[in-house]
Design a protein around this motif. Structure first.
Motif, PDB file in Angstrom:
ATOM      1  N   LEU A  45       0.812  -1.411  -0.189  1.00  0.00           N
ATOM      2  CA  LEU A  45       0.042  -0.269  -0.064  1.00  0.00           C
ATOM      3  C   LEU A  45       1.009   1.246  -0.432  1.00  0.00           C
ATOM      4  N   SER A  76      -2.786  -2.278  -3.769  1.00  0.00           N
ATOM      5  CA  SER A  76      -3.036  -2.681  -2.514  1.00  0.00           C
ATOM      6  C   SER A  76      -3.910  -4.033  -2.632  1.00  0.00           C
ATOM      7  N   ASP A  77      -3.699  -4.639  -1.674  1.00  0.00           N
ATOM      8  CA  ASP A  77      -4.595  -5.899  -1.456  1.00  0.00           C
ATOM      9  C   ASP A  77      -5.783  -6.316  -0.608  1.00  0.00           C
ATOM     10  N   TYR A  78      -6.869  -4.301  -0.334  1.00  0.00           N
ATOM     11  CA  TYR A  78      -7.984  -4.529  -0.213  1.00  0.00           C
ATOM     12  C   TYR A  78      -8.316  -3.739  -1.440  1.00  0.00           C
ATOM     13  N   GLN A  79      -9.515  -4.813  -1.932  1.00  0.00           N
ATOM     14  CA  GLN A  79     -10.051  -4.532  -3.281  1.00  0.00           C
ATOM     15  C   GLN A  79     -10.793  -2.742  -3.049  1.00  0.00           C
ATOM     16  N   TRP A  80     -11.323  -2.694  -1.999  1.00  0.00           N
ATOM     17  CA  TRP A  80     -11.953  -1.417  -1.838  1.00  0.00           C
ATOM     18  C   TRP A  80     -11.052  -0.415  -2.354  1.00  0.00           C
ATOM     19  N   VAL A  81      -9.719  -0.119  -1.021  1.00  0.00           N
ATOM     20  CA  VAL A  81      -9.094   0.959  -1.628  1.00  0.00           C
ATOM     21  C   VAL A  81      -8.524   0.577  -2.807  1.00  0.00           C
ATOM     22  N   ASP A  82      -8.661  -0.267  -3.753  1.00  0.00           N
ATOM     23  CA  ASP A  82      -8.518  -0.634  -5.381  1.00  0.00           C
ATOM     24  C   ASP A  82      -9.690   0.384  -6.398  1.00  0.00           C
ATOM     25  N   HIS A 140      -6.474  -4.782  -9.377  1.00  0.00           N
ATOM     26  CA  HIS A 140      -6.606  -4.969  -7.908  1.00  0.00           C
ATOM     27  C   HIS A 140      -5.008  -5.844  -7.954  1.00  0.00           C
ATOM     28  N   CYS A 179      -5.387  -0.707 -10.377  1.00  0.00           N
ATOM     29  CA  CYS A 179      -6.738  -0.503  -9.019  1.00  0.00           C
ATOM     30  C   CYS A 179      -7.774  -1.380 -10.212  1.00  0.00           C
TER      31      CYS A 179
END
Ligand SMILES: [Zn+2]
Length: 258
Positions: A46, A110-116, A107, A104
């Motif tokens: 991230l 980052s490891d977080y789908q919502w962040v991407d 994916h 993004c």
């Protein structure tokens, strides 16, 4: 007699094409390729991803500040050189930001789908790309790359189905015209009307939630993508009202074309 010779040479030509095109499955799988890549290459940091984004945003801001503050002091014709340099530099960094949003969509940020999805939606919307709409069609492009039947875009053209005017474009000038057209109009025409995309039996567009490109599960996200593009269009409209159309084009329009 002559016709028969023609026919046999055509069959021979088809055989040669068939020889060149790999039709059998390769002796390895995608899983084998993934296992051969060192595991650290799949780690999504991230901090590292955001550092790339901040670096690009800082550069965009610096270029914009210089153009907005000092360029009106430069006499012509030197100002033309300054603006052209600005468009190229800003266009390159802007492309970098667009690519980060593309990551993004895969994916990969980052490891977080919502962040991407949040970062991707903001960045692509700012660059007038409908984030989720393109994310879904682009995923299918990667899983069908170069397939004549199923690729979503950049479909290889079949020689016998080329339009009549293509034979007049098969020369350096024609190729230059195709290149100029592709670099300026192809992207918006693809998004708007699916030009050069996979053939569907009804109207297909990246802005139309009920487009056959999307499944029922994806349609809500097409509305969200459209809202992002509309929000940026509104901000550009406001900027045009305040600073004028020429300024909006010079500072933002041309770099995005480049
Ligand atoms: Zn991709």
């Amino acid at each position: 007699m002559g016709g028969g010779g023609n026919m046999s040479s055509k069959i021979e030509e088809k055989k040669n094409i068939a020889k060149r095109v790999p039709s059998s499955k390769p002796p390895f799988t995608i899983g084998d390729i993934k296992r051969a890549i060192p595991p650290h290459c799949f780690e999504r940091s991230l901090i590292k991803s955001f550092s790339y984004l901040i670096q690009d945003l800082v550069l965009v801001s610096i270029f914009y500040y210089i153009a907005n503050t000092y360029f009106h002091l430069i006499p012509t014709p030197y100002s033309y050189i300054a603006w052209t340099t600005y468009w190229i530099a800003q266009g390159c960094v802007g492309e970098g930001i667009w690519i980060l949003a593309h990551e993004c969509g895969h994916h990969g940020f980052s490891d977080y789908q919502w962040v991407d999805d949040t970062v991707g939606l903001i960045l692509h919307s700012a660059l007038l790309t409908p984030y989720f709409s393109w994310k879904h069609s682009h995923r299918r492009h990667h899983s069908n790359t170069a397939s004549i039947e199923n690729d979503e875009v950049y479909k290889p053209r079949i020689k016998s189905k080329l339009r009549w005017y293509y034979k007049y474009l098969n020369n350096p000038l024609g190729r230059l015209l195709i290149l100029a057209f592709t670099l300026t109009f192809a992207w918006p025409l693809y998004l708007l009307f699916n030009v050069s995309g996979k053939k569907y039996d009804r109207f297909a567009s990246h802005y139309y939630p009920y487009s056959p490109i999307y499944s029922d599960r994806e349609r809500l996200q097409i509305y969200i993508s459209d809202a992002g593009v509309i929000a940026t269009t509104y901000l550009l409209y406001r900027a045009t009202m305040i600073k004028g159309l020429a300024w909006v084009f010079a500072s933002m329009g041309y770099p995005s074309l480049l």
